[in-house]
Design an enzyme around this catalytic site. Structure first.
Site, PDB file in Angstrom:
ATOM      1  N   LYS A  76       0.618  -1.227  -0.037  1.00  0.00           N
ATOM      2  CA  LYS A  76      -0.171   0.172  -0.027  1.00  0.00           C
ATOM      3  C   LYS A  76       0.976   1.444   0.019  1.00  0.00           C
ATOM      4  CE  LYS A  76      -1.621   1.706   4.107  1.00  0.00           C
ATOM      5  NZ  LYS A  76      -1.537   3.347   4.348  1.00  0.00           N
ATOM      6  N   ASN A  77       1.849   1.562   0.927  1.00  0.00           N
ATOM      7  CA  ASN A  77       2.350   2.633   1.100  1.00  0.00           C
ATOM      8  C   ASN A  77       3.490   2.918  -0.196  1.00  0.00           C
ATOM      9  OD1 ASN A  77       1.072   3.168   3.394  1.00  0.00           O
ATOM     10  ND2 ASN A  77       2.540   2.610   4.752  1.00  0.00           N
TER      11      ASN A  77
ATOM     12  N   ARG B 173      -4.059   9.724   3.624  1.00  0.00           N
ATOM     13  CA  ARG B 173      -2.837  10.494   4.181  1.00  0.00           C
ATOM     14  C   ARG B 173      -1.794  10.851   2.658  1.00  0.00           C
ATOM     15  NH1 ARG B 173      -1.059  13.863   7.877  1.00  0.00           N
ATOM     16  NH2 ARG B 173       1.048  13.598   8.136  1.00  0.00           N
TER      17      ARG B 173
ATOM     18  N   CYS C 218      -5.335   8.012   8.836  1.00  0.00           N
ATOM     19  CA  CYS C 218      -5.664   7.511  10.035  1.00  0.00           C
ATOM     20  C   CYS C 218      -5.274   8.558  11.181  1.00  0.00           C
ATOM     21  CB  CYS C 218      -4.995   6.177  10.449  1.00  0.00           C
ATOM     22  SG  CYS C 218      -5.091   4.676   9.572  1.00  0.00           S
TER      23      CYS C 218
ATOM     24  N   ARG D 155       0.082  14.537  13.192  1.00  0.00           N
ATOM     25  CA  ARG D 155       0.804  14.075  11.830  1.00  0.00           C
ATOM     26  C   ARG D 155       1.193  15.429  11.234  1.00  0.00           C
ATOM     27  NH1 ARG D 155      -1.628   8.826   9.255  1.00  0.00           N
ATOM     28  NH2 ARG D 155       0.307   8.550   8.682  1.00  0.00           N
TER      29      ARG D 155
ATOM     30  N   ILE E 163       3.421  18.198   8.819  1.00  0.00           N
ATOM     31  CA  ILE E 163       3.951  18.270   7.548  1.00  0.00           C
ATOM     32  C   ILE E 163       5.080  19.255   7.512  1.00  0.00           C
ATOM     33  CG2 ILE E 163       1.985  16.947   6.361  1.00  0.00           C
ATOM     34  CD1 ILE E 163       1.338  19.436   5.061  1.00  0.00           C
TER      35      ILE E 163
ATOM     36  N   LEU F 257       8.288  19.179   7.779  1.00  0.00           N
ATOM     37  CA  LEU F 257       9.567  18.589   6.993  1.00  0.00           C
ATOM     38  C   LEU F 257       9.179  18.747   5.597  1.00  0.00           C
ATOM     39  CD1 LEU F 257      10.527  15.838   9.209  1.00  0.00           C
ATOM     40  CD2 LEU F 257      11.658  18.116   9.210  1.00  0.00           C
TER      41      LEU F 257
ATOM     42  N   ASP G 272       3.946   0.190  12.446  1.00  0.00           N
ATOM     43  CA  ASP G 272       2.611  -0.472  11.661  1.00  0.00           C
ATOM     44  C   ASP G 272       2.160  -1.751  12.098  1.00  0.00           C
ATOM     45  OD1 ASP G 272       2.530   2.141  10.337  1.00  0.00           O
ATOM     46  OD2 ASP G 272       2.942   1.258   8.516  1.00  0.00           O
TER      47      ASP G 272
ATOM     48  N   ILE H   2       7.104   6.443  17.371  1.00  0.00           N
ATOM     49  CA  ILE H   2       6.792   7.031  16.182  1.00  0.00           C
ATOM     50  C   ILE H   2       5.439   7.766  16.466  1.00  0.00           C
ATOM     51  CG2 ILE H   2       6.338   7.099  13.643  1.00  0.00           C
ATOM     52  CD1 ILE H   2       9.161   6.074  14.298  1.00  0.00           C
TER      53      ILE H   2
ATOM     54  N   ARG I 111      -9.275   0.217   3.969  1.00  0.00           N
ATOM     55  CA  ARG I 111      -8.239   1.088   3.150  1.00  0.00           C
ATOM     56  C   ARG I 111      -6.905   0.475   2.917  1.00  0.00           C
ATOM     57  NH1 ARG I 111      -6.732   5.264   6.730  1.00  0.00           N
ATOM     58  NH2 ARG I 111      -5.317   5.461   5.453  1.00  0.00           N
TER      59      ARG I 111
HETATM   60  N1  EPU Z   1       6.902  13.973  11.316  1.00  0.00           N
HETATM   61  C1  EPU Z   1       7.007  15.331  11.588  1.00  0.00           C
HETATM   62  N2  EPU Z   1       6.806  15.975  10.492  1.00  0.00           N
HETATM   63  C2  EPU Z   1       6.777  15.826   9.156  1.00  0.00           C
HETATM   64  C3  EPU Z   1       6.489  14.377   9.004  1.00  0.00           C
HETATM   65  C4  EPU Z   1       6.664  13.358   9.875  1.00  0.00           C
HETATM   66  O1  EPU Z   1       7.010  15.612  12.597  1.00  0.00           O
HETATM   67  O2  EPU Z   1       6.848  16.688   8.284  1.00  0.00           O
HETATM   68  C5  EPU Z   1       6.752  13.107  12.288  1.00  0.00           C
HETATM   69  C6  EPU Z   1       5.291  12.326  12.435  1.00  0.00           C
HETATM   70  O3  EPU Z   1       4.494  13.059  13.165  1.00  0.00           O
HETATM   71  C7  EPU Z   1       5.507  10.944  12.854  1.00  0.00           C
HETATM   72  C8  EPU Z   1       6.969  10.663  12.375  1.00  0.00           C
HETATM   73  O4  EPU Z   1       7.474  11.865  11.854  1.00  0.00           O
HETATM   74  O5  EPU Z   1       5.723  11.204  14.329  1.00  0.00           O
HETATM   75  C9  EPU Z   1       6.984   9.659  11.101  1.00  0.00           C
HETATM   76  O6  EPU Z   1       6.140  10.162  10.027  1.00  0.00           O
HETATM   77  P1  EPU Z   1       6.507   9.916   8.543  1.00  0.00           P
HETATM   78  O7  EPU Z   1       6.332  11.014   7.825  1.00  0.00           O
HETATM   79  O8  EPU Z   1       7.683   8.911   8.388  1.00  0.00           O
HETATM   80  O9  EPU Z   1       5.309   8.934   8.370  1.00  0.00           O
HETATM   81  P2  EPU Z   1       4.105   9.107   7.099  1.00  0.00           P
HETATM   82  O10 EPU Z   1       4.831   9.261   5.743  1.00  0.00           O
HETATM   83  O11 EPU Z   1       3.006  10.156   7.377  1.00  0.00           O
HETATM   84  C10 EPU Z   1       4.259   6.539   6.289  1.00  0.00           C
HETATM   85  C11 EPU Z   1       3.100   5.841   6.589  1.00  0.00           C
HETATM   86  C12 EPU Z   1       2.479   5.085   7.699  1.00  0.00           C
HETATM   87  C13 EPU Z   1       3.503   4.742   8.692  1.00  0.00           C
HETATM   88  C14 EPU Z   1       4.696   5.700   8.732  1.00  0.00           C
HETATM   89  C15 EPU Z   1       6.060   5.300   9.578  1.00  0.00           C
HETATM   90  C16 EPU Z   1       2.157   6.208   4.187  1.00  0.00           C
HETATM   91  C17 EPU Z   1       0.835   6.697   3.473  1.00  0.00           C
HETATM   92  N3  EPU Z   1       1.905   6.001   5.432  1.00  0.00           N
HETATM   93  O12 EPU Z   1       3.325   7.778   7.320  1.00  0.00           O
HETATM   94  O13 EPU Z   1       1.671   4.071   7.433  1.00  0.00           O
HETATM   95  O14 EPU Z   1       3.246   4.466   9.890  1.00  0.00           O
HETATM   96  O15 EPU Z   1       5.360   6.326   7.300  1.00  0.00           O
HETATM   97  O16 EPU Z   1       6.736   4.162   9.107  1.00  0.00           O
HETATM   98  O17 EPU Z   1       3.165   5.784   3.909  1.00  0.00           O
HETATM   99  C18 EPU Z   1      -0.221   2.613   7.995  1.00  0.00           C
HETATM  100  O18 EPU Z   1       0.072   1.909   6.819  1.00  0.00           O
HETATM  101  O19 EPU Z   1      -0.928   2.124   8.623  1.00  0.00           O
HETATM  102  C19 EPU Z   1       0.703   3.865   8.329  1.00  0.00           C
HETATM  103  C20 EPU Z   1      -0.092   4.804   9.013  1.00  0.00           C
END
Ligand code: EPU
Length: 434
Positions: free
Chosen positions: A23-24, A97, A121, A126, A128, A130, A317, A339, A413
């Site tokens: 998925k991701n 997301r 979710c 969460r 953004i 960065l 996850d 995380i 999802r």
């Molecule tokens: N974070 C920040 N600032 C940012 C981005 C992230 O502080 O600009 C923090 C987040 O708040 C969190 C951590 O960094 O505490 C990890 O966030 P990351 O950006 O790595 O995760 P994501 O891209 O939002 C993806 C997966 C998630 C998975 C995480 C961690 C997708 C669509 N989602 O999320 O998948 O948990 O990486 O591996 O790729 C799931 O599949 O159930 C799921 C939630």
């Protein structure tokens, strides 16, 4: 109409389950296809709700999408000959997301993007920041606006997109992929330091390189991208879903002495399998399969501790499903989530089913102590997010009696053909729509 899963638990599982594309990975891959006006064909795309949302957005952009569902592996062909820039002020964007990957793809190709903030979710905040910091370094100007109570991000590149050195304070998966997409068609060179190393990042870089990009170092903490002027079409097989694989491996450990989890890259879930082997589970790890065999005496299984982290550490996850597993071994397991400290919403339901779990929430990390072994008894439970839902389905399959899992839209999802795959290995689970 309300849909729920009805599970009659405690049935042994056996046979073979084939893992689908991730998925991701598939989410950013399909979005990356908008960066060319050629045809991109994807093999092994999971048939899940988030992918349906993307396909619907691609069609809205006038892409010609042919989705060929298949019992084994789905093909999606995207012909972008007629694709045109449009503002993404449509509801689909708010439903998942990964819609924020349209930012990277669109600023790369069109030097602009205007869209609603992404959904997904709820796992606590969460941010953004960065993504925004990196995009600004590449020359983007970002403004926020509000229409009808919905926040809109308006991204423009007044002087084009120019390569830059970007250091991420945290190796965010989303920020790494988004910046990689943006830098692909930028002028000049970009370096992303402290980049995320998850297999999904390597998969996206592989697609982009096969489309003509120049990306080096994906899978390490330093990614170097030399901008190119255009991309072409290609055929790409989506990497197997390591989280789906981990889910079935844990299910096999709990309920099977003969289950084959097929189409896996075992190195991607070594953080999980090494723990399971320490606990006493019997796994045979082959090139593309993990075989779960029986254990002589389940009372000899021992508890263990896990701490989630970025790849290759234990994936967040799989943490919630691991808690369900930990309820079925003797002793105390300490689960530390670093995380998403609020990712424990399934625990009250597990406790109602008979589990003994003590969650101590913290701002930076949360610790749960699971004291096993406790029998689980069927109950009515609610899936609050995707992996919470999966952990409750696993609990229902282990429990005696009947479990009803509500709010299953979260689960649909993320898990391809969930009910069919579970039924095929002997689970008594039915999707009921009333
Ligand atoms: N974070 C920040 N600032 C940012 C981005 C992230 O502080 O600009 C923090 C987040 O708040 C969190 C951590 O960094 O505490 C990890 O966030 P990351 O950006 O790595 O995760 P994501 O891209 O939002 C993806 C997966 C998630 C998975 C995480 C961690 C997708 C669509 N989602 O999320 O998948 O948990 O990486 O591996 O790729 C799931 O599949 O159930 C799921 C939630």
């Amino acid at each position: 109409m309300e849909a729920y899963f009805q599970i009659n638990g405690n049935k042994p599982l056996s046979g073979k389950v084939r893992i689908s594309g991730a998925k991701n990975s598939a989410l950013p891959l399909l979005i990356a296809s908008t960066m060319t006006n050629d045809v991109v064909v994807f093999e092994d795309v999971p048939d899940i709700q988030d992918i349906d949302e993307i396909i619907s957005i691609l069609k809205y952009l006038n892409a010609n999408v042919i989705n060929t569902p298949n019992a084994n592996r789905n093909f999606v062909s995207i012909d972008n000959k007629d694709l045109e820039y449009k503002e993404l002020l449509i509801d689909e964007i708010t439903k998942f997301r990964a819609s924020y990957y349209f930012i990277g793809a669109f600023v790369s190709r069109f030097h602009k993007c205007r869209l609603y903030l992404p959904g997904g979710c709820y796992l606590g905040p969460r941010p953004i920041d960065l993504h925004i910091m990196g995009l600004e370094k590449l020359g983007c100007k970002i403004e926020f606006d509000e229409i009808d109570g919905k926040t809109i991000m308006d991204i423009t590149c007044p002087n084009g997109l120019v390569g830059s050195d970007i250091f991420l304070d945290f190796p965010s998966v989303g920020a790494t992929i988004n910046l990689m997409l943006a830098a692909t068609l930028a002028d000049g060179d970009t370096k992303i330091e402290n980049a995320a190393r998850e297999p999904e990042i390597v998969d996206v870089a592989t697609l982009l390189n096969n489309m003509g990009a120049n990306i080096k170092g994906a899978g390490t903490d330093e990614i170097r991208i030399s901008g190119v002027s255009s991309l072409k079409g290609t055929l790409h097989q989506v990497v197997p879903d390591r989280i789906e694989a981990g889910t079935y491996v844990m299910l096999g450990c709990l309920l099977s002495d003969n289950l084959v989890v097929d189409n896996v890259i075992p190195e991607h879930i070594e953080a999980l399998t090494s723990k399971l082997i320490t606990m006493g589970f019997n796994l045979e790890i082959e090139d593309e399969q993990i075989k779960i065999k029986g254990v002589e005496d389940r009372n000899q299984l021992v508890a263990t501790n896990i701490k989630t982290g970025v790849f290759p550490s234990f994936p967040t996850d799989l943490q919630q499903i691991f808690i369900t597993l930990a309820t079925q071994v003797n002793g105390e397991s300490e689960i530390i989530e670093t995380i998403y400290p609020q990712r424990f919403k399934q625990c009250p339901y597990l406790i109602n089913m008979g589990a003994n779990i003590d969650v101590k929430y913290g701002d930076e990390q949360t610790k749960a102590i699971v004291s096993g072994k406790t029998p689980l008894v069927g109950n009515e439970v609610y899936s609050t997010d995707l992996r919470a839902g999966a952990s409750l389905v696993v609990a229902g399959l282990v429990a005696s009696g009947t479990t009803k899992v509500f709010e299953i839209q979260h689960i649909l999802r993320g898990y391809d053909k969930f009910v069919t795959k579970l039924q095929n290995i002997g689970a008594d689970i039915t999707l009921i729509e009333e």
